[in-house]
Motif scaffolding. Structure first.
Motif: not given
Length: 86
Positions: A26, A30, A34
């Motif tokens: 996870t 993520w 970014q």
């Protein structure tokens, strides 16, 4: 030797994958979305977190005395933990 230490690290990583996979998967998903600086920071912190115990004992070898001593209790604990996992 060095090869044995390297292979032990690989084995430890493979054994830890089922425990950390859901969380790190996870986080990595993520982090990839970014900006580059954040992605690098996330991967650096994950690496630091995994290496921290080794760094801590390398910096202060006296801490080894607080670790439990090996013995027959380790075999019993391994058997108990294996039974619990089954």
């Amino acid at each position: 030797g060095l090869v044995g230490a390297y292979l032990t690290g690989i084995l430890a990583t493979l054994l830890a994958t089922p425990c950390t996979g859901p969380f790190l998967g996870t986080v990595i998903g993520w982090a990839i979305r970014q900006p580059a600086a954040m992605t690098i920071l996330v991967f650096a912190m994950m690496g630091f977190g995994m290496a921290f115990p080794y760094v801590l004992f390398a910096i202060n070898p006296g801490l080894v005395r607080v670790l439990p001593k090996p013995g027959n209790w380790m075999v019993r604990f391994k058997e108990f933990a294996g039974f619990v996992l089954m």
